[in-house]
Design an enzyme around this catalytic site. Structure first.
Site, PDB file in Angstrom:
ATOM      1  N   THR A 121      -7.598  -2.211  11.782  1.00  0.00           N
ATOM      2  CA  THR A 121      -6.902  -1.604  10.645  1.00  0.00           C
ATOM      3  C   THR A 121      -6.158  -2.677   9.860  1.00  0.00           C
ATOM      4  O   THR A 121      -5.308  -3.382  10.415  1.00  0.00           O
ATOM      5  CB  THR A 121      -5.921  -0.536  11.170  1.00  0.00           C
ATOM      6  OG1 THR A 121      -6.678   0.413  11.936  1.00  0.00           O
ATOM      7  CG2 THR A 121      -5.208   0.164  10.037  1.00  0.00           C
ATOM      8  N   GLU A 153     -11.775   2.516  11.484  1.00  0.00           N
ATOM      9  CA  GLU A 153     -12.111   3.376  12.623  1.00  0.00           C
ATOM     10  C   GLU A 153     -11.076   4.492  12.729  1.00  0.00           C
ATOM     11  O   GLU A 153      -9.887   4.243  12.612  1.00  0.00           O
ATOM     12  CB  GLU A 153     -12.126   2.530  13.904  1.00  0.00           C
ATOM     13  CG  GLU A 153     -12.434   3.310  15.149  1.00  0.00           C
ATOM     14  CD  GLU A 153     -13.714   4.133  15.023  1.00  0.00           C
ATOM     15  OE1 GLU A 153     -14.773   3.576  14.696  1.00  0.00           O
ATOM     16  OE2 GLU A 153     -13.648   5.368  15.239  1.00  0.00           O
ATOM     17  N   GLU A 157      -7.182   7.657  20.634  1.00  0.00           N
ATOM     18  CA  GLU A 157      -7.157   7.313  22.055  1.00  0.00           C
ATOM     19  C   GLU A 157      -7.113   8.608  22.852  1.00  0.00           C
ATOM     20  O   GLU A 157      -6.461   9.575  22.458  1.00  0.00           O
ATOM     21  CB  GLU A 157      -5.948   6.444  22.379  1.00  0.00           C
ATOM     22  CG  GLU A 157      -6.199   5.004  21.995  1.00  0.00           C
ATOM     23  CD  GLU A 157      -5.030   4.084  22.311  1.00  0.00           C
ATOM     24  OE1 GLU A 157      -4.313   4.340  23.288  1.00  0.00           O
ATOM     25  OE2 GLU A 157      -4.845   3.121  21.554  1.00  0.00           O
ATOM     26  N   LYS A 206      -7.913   4.657   5.606  1.00  0.00           N
ATOM     27  CA  LYS A 206      -7.349   4.639   6.962  1.00  0.00           C
ATOM     28  C   LYS A 206      -5.828   4.882   6.908  1.00  0.00           C
ATOM     29  O   LYS A 206      -5.266   5.608   7.732  1.00  0.00           O
ATOM     30  CB  LYS A 206      -7.665   3.281   7.605  1.00  0.00           C
ATOM     31  CG  LYS A 206      -7.048   3.061   8.955  1.00  0.00           C
ATOM     32  CD  LYS A 206      -7.636   3.968  10.009  1.00  0.00           C
ATOM     33  CE  LYS A 206      -6.814   3.880  11.286  1.00  0.00           C
ATOM     34  NZ  LYS A 206      -7.226   4.861  12.271  1.00  0.00           N
ATOM     35  N   GLY A 262      -1.450  14.707  -7.302  1.00  0.00           N
ATOM     36  CA  GLY A 262      -1.498  15.400  -8.585  1.00  0.00           C
ATOM     37  C   GLY A 262      -0.298  14.998  -9.407  1.00  0.00           C
ATOM     38  O   GLY A 262       0.061  13.808  -9.457  1.00  0.00           O
ATOM     39  N   CYS A 269       8.523  28.945  -5.660  1.00  0.00           N
ATOM     40  CA  CYS A 269       8.977  28.812  -4.268  1.00  0.00           C
ATOM     41  C   CYS A 269       9.238  27.382  -3.793  1.00  0.00           C
ATOM     42  O   CYS A 269      10.326  27.088  -3.301  1.00  0.00           O
ATOM     43  CB  CYS A 269       7.964  29.478  -3.350  1.00  0.00           C
ATOM     44  SG  CYS A 269       7.830  31.230  -3.728  1.00  0.00           S
TER      45      CYS A 269
HETATM   46  N1  LIG Z   1      -6.213   2.227  19.414  1.00  0.00           N
HETATM   47  C1  LIG Z   1      -6.566   3.107  18.517  1.00  0.00           C
HETATM   48  O1  LIG Z   1      -6.501   4.325  18.713  1.00  0.00           O
HETATM   49  C2  LIG Z   1      -7.083   2.649  17.185  1.00  0.00           C
HETATM   50  C3  LIG Z   1      -7.784   3.558  16.369  1.00  0.00           C
HETATM   51  C4  LIG Z   1      -8.291   3.106  15.151  1.00  0.00           C
HETATM   52  C5  LIG Z   1      -8.069   1.792  14.751  1.00  0.00           C
HETATM   53  N2  LIG Z   1      -7.362   0.931  15.570  1.00  0.00           N
HETATM   54  C6  LIG Z   1      -7.202  -0.450  15.119  1.00  0.00           C
HETATM   55  O2  LIG Z   1      -8.223  -1.246  15.752  1.00  0.00           O
HETATM   56  C7  LIG Z   1      -7.722  -2.548  16.067  1.00  0.00           C
HETATM   57  C8  LIG Z   1      -7.842  -2.799  17.567  1.00  0.00           C
HETATM   58  O3  LIG Z   1      -7.050  -1.820  18.241  1.00  0.00           O
HETATM   59  P1  LIG Z   1      -7.140  -1.651  19.830  1.00  0.00           P
HETATM   60  O4  LIG Z   1      -6.289  -0.496  20.182  1.00  0.00           O
HETATM   61  O5  LIG Z   1      -8.563  -1.678  20.232  1.00  0.00           O
HETATM   62  O6  LIG Z   1      -6.417  -3.010  20.277  1.00  0.00           O
HETATM   63  P2  LIG Z   1      -6.456  -3.716  21.704  1.00  0.00           P
HETATM   64  O7  LIG Z   1      -5.244  -4.551  21.777  1.00  0.00           O
HETATM   65  O8  LIG Z   1      -6.729  -2.698  22.761  1.00  0.00           O
HETATM   66  O9  LIG Z   1      -7.737  -4.647  21.609  1.00  0.00           O
HETATM   67  C9  LIG Z   1      -7.810  -5.831  20.873  1.00  0.00           C
HETATM   68  C10 LIG Z   1      -8.611  -6.811  21.703  1.00  0.00           C
HETATM   69  O10 LIG Z   1      -8.904  -7.961  20.903  1.00  0.00           O
HETATM   70  C11 LIG Z   1      -8.916  -9.078  21.768  1.00  0.00           C
HETATM   71  N3  LIG Z   1      -8.832 -10.303  20.964  1.00  0.00           N
HETATM   72  C12 LIG Z   1      -7.797 -10.805  20.264  1.00  0.00           C
HETATM   73  N4  LIG Z   1      -8.158 -11.951  19.639  1.00  0.00           N
HETATM   74  C13 LIG Z   1      -9.452 -12.146  19.939  1.00  0.00           C
HETATM   75  C14 LIG Z   1     -10.390 -13.149  19.590  1.00  0.00           C
HETATM   76  N5  LIG Z   1     -10.072 -14.179  18.800  1.00  0.00           N
HETATM   77  N6  LIG Z   1     -11.630 -13.056  20.077  1.00  0.00           N
HETATM   78  C15 LIG Z   1     -11.978 -12.027  20.896  1.00  0.00           C
HETATM   79  N7  LIG Z   1     -11.130 -11.065  21.268  1.00  0.00           N
HETATM   80  C16 LIG Z   1      -9.899 -11.117  20.787  1.00  0.00           C
HETATM   81  C17 LIG Z   1      -7.729  -8.831  22.692  1.00  0.00           C
HETATM   82  O11 LIG Z   1      -7.807  -9.582  23.871  1.00  0.00           O
HETATM   83  C18 LIG Z   1      -7.858  -7.331  22.919  1.00  0.00           C
HETATM   84  O12 LIG Z   1      -8.598  -7.039  24.088  1.00  0.00           O
HETATM   85  C19 LIG Z   1      -6.282  -2.572  15.533  1.00  0.00           C
HETATM   86  O13 LIG Z   1      -6.292  -3.087  14.236  1.00  0.00           O
HETATM   87  C20 LIG Z   1      -5.893  -1.113  15.523  1.00  0.00           C
HETATM   88  O14 LIG Z   1      -4.880  -0.865  14.572  1.00  0.00           O
HETATM   89  C21 LIG Z   1      -6.892   1.338  16.770  1.00  0.00           C
END
Ligand SMILES: NC(=O)c1ccc[n+]([C@@H]2O[C@H](COP(=O)([O-])OP(=O)(O)OC[C@H]3O[C@@H](n4cnc5c(N)ncnc54)[C@H](O)[C@@H]3O)[C@@H](O)[C@H]2O)c1
Length: 416
Positions: A121, A153, A157, A206, A262, A269
């Site tokens: 995000t 996405e 969770e 998003k 809008g 109301c």
């Molecule tokens: N968790 C949710 O419900 C959800 C839903 C939609 C969108 N998002 C967005 O998706 C993104 C990821 O969220 P998440 O909950 O999966 O986070 P998370 O912390 O569970 O996963 C991120 C992963 O990226 C890895 N990482 C970091 N730098 C890296 C690199 N250079 N190379 C390879 N791996 C690397 C970390 O080790 C970690 O495992 C965020 O931007 C979040 O806002 C999350």
């Protein structure tokens, strides 16, 4: 072939989801403990339904790469799923995105024309104003040596697998046809609408979703605080009964019409009732935060539109305002936003204003007595000016869309 970089909640679900839909996916996570767990077919977090698909795909459609180089070298599409936490100022910290991009760019070849998708995000304008310039500074021309897009996405969770596999819609922020064709291919088995939108729109959608949910929760909490201050209110039952309103569940009057921009709410109301509960809360010692600002935004939206119109249109030009009732299919003009809109236009110097409403011309004139003219039909109203302002979303306007051709339309209700 797809590479997923970052195997957290979103990344691992995405990787396995694309495997399930028949793609070959390479996954890589920088966190070696996490990677070790995954390689042993163990989930690094709990997510219902994911264990089975990890066991099913690991070593088959899903390969765990030992380096980012190995993950991306054969992939046509690289999907970034790394974290985007807040920095010290509350901004989205792009350090994980940038460090992943550094590694990716140092291993890929310009002639491979890979597609780099941010699924993490990121706030609106990030792809265009931060990611693309960052990539171009490193010598890759976006749209030529590498294709850069976003694909937010929406999974929750706890329901990640089901949400990913059965999404409501897919949003891709991209400006180029090549990316569109490849993304259509990788999402072809999802059987839901794929919306190709501009880079900024993709990111914005998003935030529309998350800030709306956050607002609903804080709104509900503020109402519970007000209830506690007044006393004698069973908050739990009140909310339960509130949820029985048919507007939550769909046609004919569903909630979408409220989660819609809008030129503000009006009528008998919503304005008075919001004001009254703010006043009652004050009487009981609680200074409402959200509701006061709900009223504030409702007044600010009108001057916001007027400043847009004033910036483009000469004060001597004729302006037609369509819709005078506070909502379509009604002739009620009490607290109608159209009054404020016309009044602000008059105050900012527009003198030649023609108004039309399918039902409310006379009543509006009688109650507000503004120095404007009225047209008897939609056609007459549109004919006399080049600038049209839609203040109420009447079906008649939508049905006669063709009349608006070659007109400068300010659609304050986003109906056309
Ligand atoms: N968790 C949710 O419900 C959800 C839903 C939609 C969108 N998002 C967005 O998706 C993104 C990821 O969220 P998440 O909950 O999966 O986070 P998370 O912390 O569970 O996963 C991120 C992963 O990226 C890895 N990482 C970091 N730098 C890296 C690199 N250079 N190379 C390879 N791996 C690397 C970390 O080790 C970690 O495992 C965020 O931007 C979040 O806002 C999350």
């Amino acid at each position: 072939m797809i590479a997923v970089v970052g195997l957290g909640f979103v990344g691992l679900t995405t990787a396995l989801g694309f495997c399930e839909k028949g793609n070959q996916v390479f996954g890589y996570d920088i966190n070696s403990e996490k990677a070790a767990l995954i390689s042993n077919k163990k989930l690094p977090f709990f997510e219902d339904g994911l264990q089975e698909v990890l066991e099913k795909h690991l070593g088959n459609n899903f390969k765990l790469a030992s380096s980012i180089e190995n993950a991306v070298k054969d992939a046509q599409v690289i999907i970034l799923c790394v974290g985007t936490p807040s920095d010290a100022n509350g901004k989205a910290d792009l350090k994980y995105i940038k460090s992943a991009i550094d590694k990716i760019l140092s291993t890929i070849d310009k002639k491979d024309k890979k597609i780099l998708i941010t699924k993490s995000t990121i706030p609106p304008s990030t792809t265009a104003k931060e990611i693309i310039p960052y990539i171009e500074k490193k010598g890759f021309k976006a749209g030529k040596d590498i294709f850069v897009a976003n694909n937010p996405e929406f999974l929750r969770e706890g329901h990640a697998w089901d949400d990913f596999i059965n999404p409501d819609r897919i949003v891709i922020g991209t400006d180029d046809e090549y990316t569109k064709s490849i993304m259509t291919e990788i999402y072809k088995n999802f059987n839901v609408p794929i919306h190709f939108v501009s880079l900024n729109t993709g990111e914005f959608i998003k935030y529309l979703s998350n800030t709306f949910l956050a607002t609903l929760i804080s709104y509900s909490n503020e109402m519970s605080i007000i209830a506690d201050h007044i006393g004698g209110i069973d908050v739990k039952s009140a909310f339960k009964i509130f949820h029985e309103d048919k507007r939550w569940y769909g046609n004919p009057a569903n909630m979408q019409t409220y989660a819609y921009p809008g030129c503000g709410f009006g009528g008998y109301c919503l304005p008075k009732d919001t004001q009254a509960i703010v006043a009652k809360a004050e009487e009981y010692g609680y200074d409402s935060k959200i509701l006061k600002n709900v009223l504030k935004v409702n007044s600010e939206i009108k001057p916001h539109w007027i400043s847009k119109i004033s910036a483009d249109i000469n004060k001597t030009d004729a302006i037609t305002v369509l819709g005078l009732s506070f909502k379509p299919e009604s002739d009620d003009v009490r607290q109608t936003p159209a009054y404020e809109i016309i009044n602000l236009l008059l105050k900012s110097g527009f003198k030649n204003i023609i108004a039309y409403d399918p039902l409310a011309n006379e009543l509006f004139d009688k109650i507000y007595n503004l120095p404007i003219k009225y047209a008897n039909t939609l056609e007459d109203a549109i004919k006399v000016s080049d600038t049209i302002v839609i203040a109420t979303g009447w079906k008649e306007f939508i049905k006669n869309k063709n009349l608006f051709k070659n007109k400068n339309v300010y659609d304050l209700r986003y109906i056309l």
